[in-house]
Design a protein around this motif. Structure first.
Motif, PDB file in Angstrom:
ATOM      1  N   ARG A   1     -42.947  47.157 -26.116  1.00 47.62           N
ATOM      2  CA  ARG A   1     -43.740  46.036 -26.161  1.00 47.62           C
ATOM      3  C   ARG A   1     -43.609  45.338 -27.682  1.00 47.62           C
ATOM      4  N   ALA A   2     -42.965  45.932 -28.528  1.00 48.19           N
ATOM      5  CA  ALA A   2     -42.761  45.094 -29.917  1.00 48.19           C
ATOM      6  C   ALA A   2     -41.489  44.167 -29.626  1.00 48.19           C
ATOM      7  N   ASP A   3     -40.749  44.489 -28.720  1.00 49.14           N
ATOM      8  CA  ASP A   3     -39.444  43.660 -28.765  1.00 49.14           C
ATOM      9  C   ASP A   3     -39.885  42.546 -27.664  1.00 49.14           C
ATOM     10  N   ARG A   4     -40.655  41.482 -28.060  1.00 45.71           N
ATOM     11  CA  ARG A   4     -41.278  40.674 -27.305  1.00 45.71           C
ATOM     12  C   ARG A   4     -40.075  39.596 -26.858  1.00 45.71           C
ATOM     13  N   ARG A   5     -39.094  39.450 -27.440  1.00 50.60           N
ATOM     14  CA  ARG A   5     -38.068  38.351 -26.986  1.00 50.60           C
ATOM     15  C   ARG A   5     -36.943  38.891 -26.255  1.00 50.60           C
ATOM     16  N   SER A   6     -37.006  39.940 -25.608  1.00 46.56           N
ATOM     17  CA  SER A   6     -35.906  40.257 -25.120  1.00 46.56           C
ATOM     18  C   SER A   6     -36.138  40.477 -23.519  1.00 46.56           C
ATOM     19  N   ALA A   7     -35.522  39.472 -22.760  1.00 43.08           N
ATOM     20  CA  ALA A   7     -35.856  39.180 -21.441  1.00 43.08           C
ATOM     21  C   ALA A   7     -35.108  40.031 -20.622  1.00 43.08           C
ATOM     22  N   VAL A   8     -35.546  40.324 -19.542  1.00 44.21           N
ATOM     23  CA  VAL A   8     -34.766  40.989 -18.405  1.00 44.21           C
ATOM     24  C   VAL A   8     -35.281  40.588 -17.073  1.00 44.21           C
ATOM     25  N   ILE A   9     -34.270  40.842 -16.101  1.00 44.37           N
ATOM     26  CA  ILE A   9     -34.614  40.637 -14.629  1.00 44.37           C
ATOM     27  C   ILE A   9     -34.822  41.871 -13.987  1.00 44.37           C
ATOM     28  N   LEU A  10     -36.033  42.286 -13.386  1.00 48.28           N
ATOM     29  CA  LEU A  10     -36.145  43.447 -12.573  1.00 48.28           C
ATOM     30  C   LEU A  10     -35.893  43.361 -11.226  1.00 48.28           C
TER      31      LEU A  10
ATOM     32  N   LYS B   1     -35.692  25.613  -8.349  1.00 46.12           N
ATOM     33  CA  LYS B   1     -36.997  25.908  -9.163  1.00 46.12           C
ATOM     34  C   LYS B   1     -36.744  27.327  -9.873  1.00 46.12           C
ATOM     35  N   VAL B   2     -36.289  28.250  -9.151  1.00 46.17           N
ATOM     36  CA  VAL B   2     -36.036  29.641  -9.581  1.00 46.17           C
ATOM     37  C   VAL B   2     -35.087  29.432 -10.923  1.00 46.17           C
ATOM     38  N   LEU B   3     -34.246  28.777 -10.694  1.00 43.25           N
ATOM     39  CA  LEU B   3     -33.294  28.435 -11.907  1.00 43.25           C
ATOM     40  C   LEU B   3     -33.988  28.046 -13.119  1.00 43.25           C
ATOM     41  N   LYS B   4     -34.669  26.914 -13.021  1.00 49.50           N
ATOM     42  CA  LYS B   4     -35.423  26.205 -13.913  1.00 49.50           C
ATOM     43  C   LYS B   4     -36.480  27.240 -14.697  1.00 49.50           C
ATOM     44  N   GLN B   5     -37.376  27.606 -13.802  1.00 54.54           N
ATOM     45  CA  GLN B   5     -38.279  28.350 -14.309  1.00 54.54           C
ATOM     46  C   GLN B   5     -37.773  29.746 -14.795  1.00 54.54           C
ATOM     47  N   GLY B   6     -36.678  30.502 -14.021  1.00 52.39           N
ATOM     48  CA  GLY B   6     -36.170  31.686 -14.753  1.00 52.39           C
ATOM     49  C   GLY B   6     -35.670  31.323 -16.059  1.00 52.39           C
ATOM     50  N   LYS B   7     -35.008  30.298 -16.429  1.00 56.13           N
ATOM     51  CA  LYS B   7     -34.346  30.053 -17.761  1.00 56.13           C
ATOM     52  C   LYS B   7     -35.541  29.791 -18.749  1.00 56.13           C
ATOM     53  N   ARG B   8     -36.725  29.177 -18.358  1.00 52.99           N
ATOM     54  CA  ARG B   8     -37.771  29.235 -19.232  1.00 52.99           C
ATOM     55  C   ARG B   8     -38.506  30.496 -19.495  1.00 52.99           C
ATOM     56  N   MET B   9     -38.506  31.323 -18.465  1.00 52.99           N
ATOM     57  CA  MET B   9     -39.089  32.654 -18.603  1.00 52.99           C
ATOM     58  C   MET B   9     -38.191  33.506 -19.734  1.00 52.99           C
TER      59      MET B   9
ATOM     60  N   GLU C   1     -36.412  32.323 -22.150  1.00 47.23           N
ATOM     61  CA  GLU C   1     -36.578  31.686 -23.545  1.00 47.23           C
ATOM     62  C   GLU C   1     -37.718  32.270 -24.081  1.00 47.23           C
ATOM     63  N   LEU C   2     -38.820  32.380 -23.398  1.00 49.10           N
ATOM     64  CA  LEU C   2     -40.191  32.910 -23.711  1.00 49.10           C
ATOM     65  C   LEU C   2     -39.904  34.404 -23.942  1.00 49.10           C
ATOM     66  N   GLY C   3     -38.792  35.259 -23.389  1.00 49.42           N
ATOM     67  CA  GLY C   3     -38.967  36.496 -23.447  1.00 49.42           C
ATOM     68  C   GLY C   3     -39.730  37.436 -22.535  1.00 49.42           C
ATOM     69  N   ASN C   4     -40.203  36.642 -21.514  1.00 52.02           N
ATOM     70  CA  ASN C   4     -40.835  37.101 -20.366  1.00 52.02           C
ATOM     71  C   ASN C   4     -39.925  37.790 -19.401  1.00 52.02           C
ATOM     72  N   TRP C   5     -40.321  38.576 -18.471  1.00 53.61           N
ATOM     73  CA  TRP C   5     -39.455  39.235 -17.433  1.00 53.61           C
ATOM     74  C   TRP C   5     -39.934  38.684 -15.947  1.00 53.61           C
ATOM     75  N   VAL C   6     -38.698  38.438 -15.248  1.00 48.49           N
ATOM     76  CA  VAL C   6     -38.624  38.074 -13.905  1.00 48.49           C
ATOM     77  C   VAL C   6     -38.487  39.184 -13.104  1.00 48.49           C
ATOM     78  N   ILE C   7     -39.301  39.245 -11.937  1.00 47.92           N
ATOM     79  CA  ILE C   7     -39.207  40.583 -11.059  1.00 47.92           C
ATOM     80  C   ILE C   7     -38.878  39.815  -9.885  1.00 47.92           C
ATOM     81  N   MET C   8     -37.827  40.331  -9.012  1.00 44.49           N
ATOM     82  CA  MET C   8     -37.420  39.864  -7.898  1.00 44.49           C
ATOM     83  C   MET C   8     -37.228  41.238  -6.701  1.00 44.49           C
ATOM     84  N   PHE C   9     -37.423  41.038  -5.538  1.00 48.28           N
ATOM     85  CA  PHE C   9     -37.272  42.240  -4.597  1.00 48.28           C
ATOM     86  C   PHE C   9     -36.010  41.560  -3.675  1.00 48.28           C
ATOM     87  N   PRO C  10     -34.852  42.277  -3.974  1.00 47.90           N
ATOM     88  CA  PRO C  10     -33.490  41.738  -3.558  1.00 47.90           C
ATOM     89  C   PRO C  10     -33.553  41.912  -1.734  1.00 47.90           C
TER      90      PRO C  10
END
Length: 252
Positions: free
Chosen positions: A70-79, A137-145, A147-156
């Protein structure tokens, strides 16, 4: 008894989501971002609690240490998760330590109350009928996420898959990971054991969630990276839920 408990649970969802969603929509008129997200996530946590108390659906998680703290707020991952039922879509925001953005079909925005709350959150909704526009849209928004350190989650697999079955793993999630340089984290979940797809009949039991180690995406090919994700998830599913993957008895 399961049918009666499931009906009570559905009524519990309806009664609680209406005021909660209205509050989230009103809140979004004044603030955006994390405050709205965590407001909605608290209702999802309430829903998971309701499934446990009313229907006996418990859960256990392995591998949380593989995710940024939780403290590592800037580390983004894709779940990238196995998708068997509605349960995990409710559970992940309640379990994870970071705000997440689901990639989902925009038709869900029209679901009364629930969809309105989703529209107030910072998510990625797409029109699946327009594939090129959806990917842009996914690419644009994913890059923004990222940069914010938010995580993107997708179901392959793209949709809910029956217990013991495997769908086609599409490489959209790993394409996004390679494009952004963000690592992917595979997740196995046995939710259909208790909440089968396309059903609101819940059965008592335990949902197992296993979170794998982050896989770097830099210098990888999306298809090859997704194959690694697929192999890990499907192998882990067989470990977590061996009963569902027993080979049928050969015909003499």
């Amino acid at each position: 008894m399961s049918a009666i408990r499931s009906l009570i649970f559905v009524l519990f969802l309806i009664v609680t989501v209406i005021p909660w969603a209205l509050f989230a929509v009103l809140l979004s008129l004044f603030v955006r971002g994390d405050k709205v997200y965590w407001t909605c996530a608290r209702w999802l946590a309430l829903a998971i609690w309701g499934a446990k108390v009313i229907c006996g659906v418990k859960y256990r998680v392995q591998g949380m240490e593989h995710l940024p703290s939780r403290a590592d707020r800037r580390s983004a991952v894709i779940l990238l998760s196995k998708h068997q039922s509605t349960w995990e879509t409710f559970a992940y925001p309640a379990i994870m330590t970071h705000p997440m953005a689901y990639v989902f079909k925009r038709e869900l925005l029209y679901v009364p109350f629930f969809g309105w709350a989703m529209a107030a959150m910072d998510m990625i909704h797409i029109d699946r009928g327009r594939r090129s526009e959806a990917w842009a849209k996914v690419l644009k928004q994913g890059k923004r996420m990222a940069e914010l350190g938010n995580w993107v989650i997708m179901f392959p697999e793209g949709t809910r898959i029956a217990r013991g079955q495997k769908g086609e793993y599409k490489s959209g999630g790993t394409r996004l990971a390679v494009a952004t340089g963000v690592p992917v984290v595979p997740i196995a979940a046995t939710s259909a054991r208790c909440w089968p797809r396309k059903s609101f009949l819940l059965r008592p039991g335990v949902v197992d969630i296993s979170i794998g180690q982050p896989i770097p995406s830099v210098g990888r090919e999306p298809v090859e990276l997704m194959k690694q994700v697929e192999d890990w998830i499907e192998s882990e599913m067989r470990r977590l839920d061996p009963e569902a993957y027993q080979d049928p008895t050969p015909t003499p």
